[in-house]
Enzyme design. Sequence first.
Site, short mmCIF file in Angstrom:
data_model
loop_
_atom_site.label_atom_id
_atom_site.label_comp_id
_atom_site.label_asym_id
_atom_site.label_seq_id
_atom_site.Cartn_x
_atom_site.Cartn_y
_atom_site.Cartn_z
N CYS A 1 -3.15 -4.83 2.91
CA CYS A 1 -2.70 -4.16 4.14
C CYS A 1 -2.04 -5.20 5.02
CB CYS A 1 -3.87 -3.54 4.89
SG CYS A 1 -4.48 -2.00 4.20
N GLU B 1 0.86 -4.71 -2.11
CA GLU B 1 0.32 -3.53 -2.77
C GLU B 1 1.10 -2.30 -2.33
OE1 GLU B 1 -4.00 -1.24 -2.82
OE2 GLU B 1 -3.94 -3.43 -2.87
#
Length: 554
Positions: free
Chosen positions: A410, A444
């Site tokens: 994140c 990601e």
Amino acid sequence: MFSSLAWTGIFPQHPAVEIVEGCRLPVLRKNQEHEDEWPLAEILSVKEVSGRKLYYVHYIDFNKRLDEWVTTERLDVKKLQFPKKEAKTPTKNGLSGSRPSSPEREVRKSLDLNPQSATAPSRGKTLPTPKRKAETVPVATQVPPAPPVPSLPSSTEASQAAVFPAVREATTPTLNTFKAREDHEQLSSLTTNGTARRLIPPQPGRKRKANCEGANEMIKVLQYNKPQSASVFLPPPEDSQDSSDGIPTAPRMTGSLVSDRSHDDIVTRMKNIECIELGRHRLKPWYFSPYPQELTTLPILYLCEFCLKYVKSLKCLQRHLTKCNLRHPPGNEIYRKGTISFFEIDGRKNKNYSQNLCLLAKCFLDHKTLYYDTDPFLFYVMTEYDSKGFHIVGYFSKEKESTEDYNVACILTLPPYQRRGYGKLLIEFSYELSKVEGKTGTPEKPLSDLGLLSYRSYWSQTILEILMDLKPENGERPQITINEISEITSVKKEDVISTLQYLNLINYYKGQYILTLSEDIVEGHEKAMQKRHLRIDPKCLHFTPKDWSKRGKW
């Protein structure tokens, strides 16, 4: 799905007809030019405050952070559409579609209000990438401008997955896609000047295959009005790890912050926090975050800006500050230059802080889920220092062990600090850590819309910086391969290739693929770099990577 209803009068004259959840109708809002517009919106919830009805609406084809409570006066009830209760929204791969199902009573009774029930989605395992040797080929000293490339050196499907990783449709729950209503928004917002870049369409009449099947296929870099150029090796796209054609496998023990959308319901689709006070800033959340339910009714949620503990009132916050000894995030300070510092925080050793950070971040991240088990993660918090302490600016998290070479799980810059260069600084710092670790990394997926813009801009500037700094050797043009660019920048090869395609640099000339740097590209890059004042200084980084494969170090 929806049936139109004709109206013969003003809404208050029809008390028998009630607007319910799932209805759609035009709603008045202001656009960026502060002009009135009536986009179609969906009613997600209805409540009554002081005898006045309020409707929580989601604007179709708009980002969820624009969702809001509106009054009856802003609704165009003449164009009201009721959902058909017998209709069911089709799903793909077991995931929720872009439109919620009709608000039947059975569905509402089965809502799971426990945020801890979410589990990490299963992962798709990608096939290993075979190693190939890169050979360099000298380039002629004078080459005329190259014609457009007939097609990019990869299949259309693979190149789209690399260029737009966030909107690629996946076959496994982990490679989650943006909802259909956001696809157009993502594709049209990839450039900051209001124009969307596009892939070069294949030209008819060319017999050469688009994908470079030769293992040692070379791509040369040419630059108009510049003496240097380089050769670049482009590996075949079939091995790209952006591809979704993975083999399903069991969930990994290292965890993931990707939301699989299987837990979406009417509760998590609505913003539940009105306002957050963090230090000297008041933040208006964009999305749902699972703070305790008793705090969601407060007009303001107060957070300690150093330990991120949440309290219900200003008096409670003042009492807490007299006992809180922290003036910086817990953990080790691994970087400091000027007023900018980075702290490394272990999700196992500082669990309370990590969970509070996740709760705060979830207010501004839609495509990530809150992961209560923070043990598998490291958090890198960027702060700005003044006489009162180290104030949080943003952060990124990463897995201690990642089998997919993810160096970011994140990443977030808090709204008061956005559009000031801090996002690129966070990204640059994540790649500096990868350089020290001797690895290449990639974020990601999926990326948010703002995350995709930031990463695409960083990759473009970093790769162009490498290409433009190449110097001639012994009177010959310099040579470089994709692998060398990846090793210098720690950017994964697939991201390097997708960035070259995104910049529209790949051309086809005399039987070879070449990269042509036009004057516009060079001038645009130079202007962008002049505005980029915040940079990471590797000399100020004090970081020793750990071998997290040994569980004893957890």
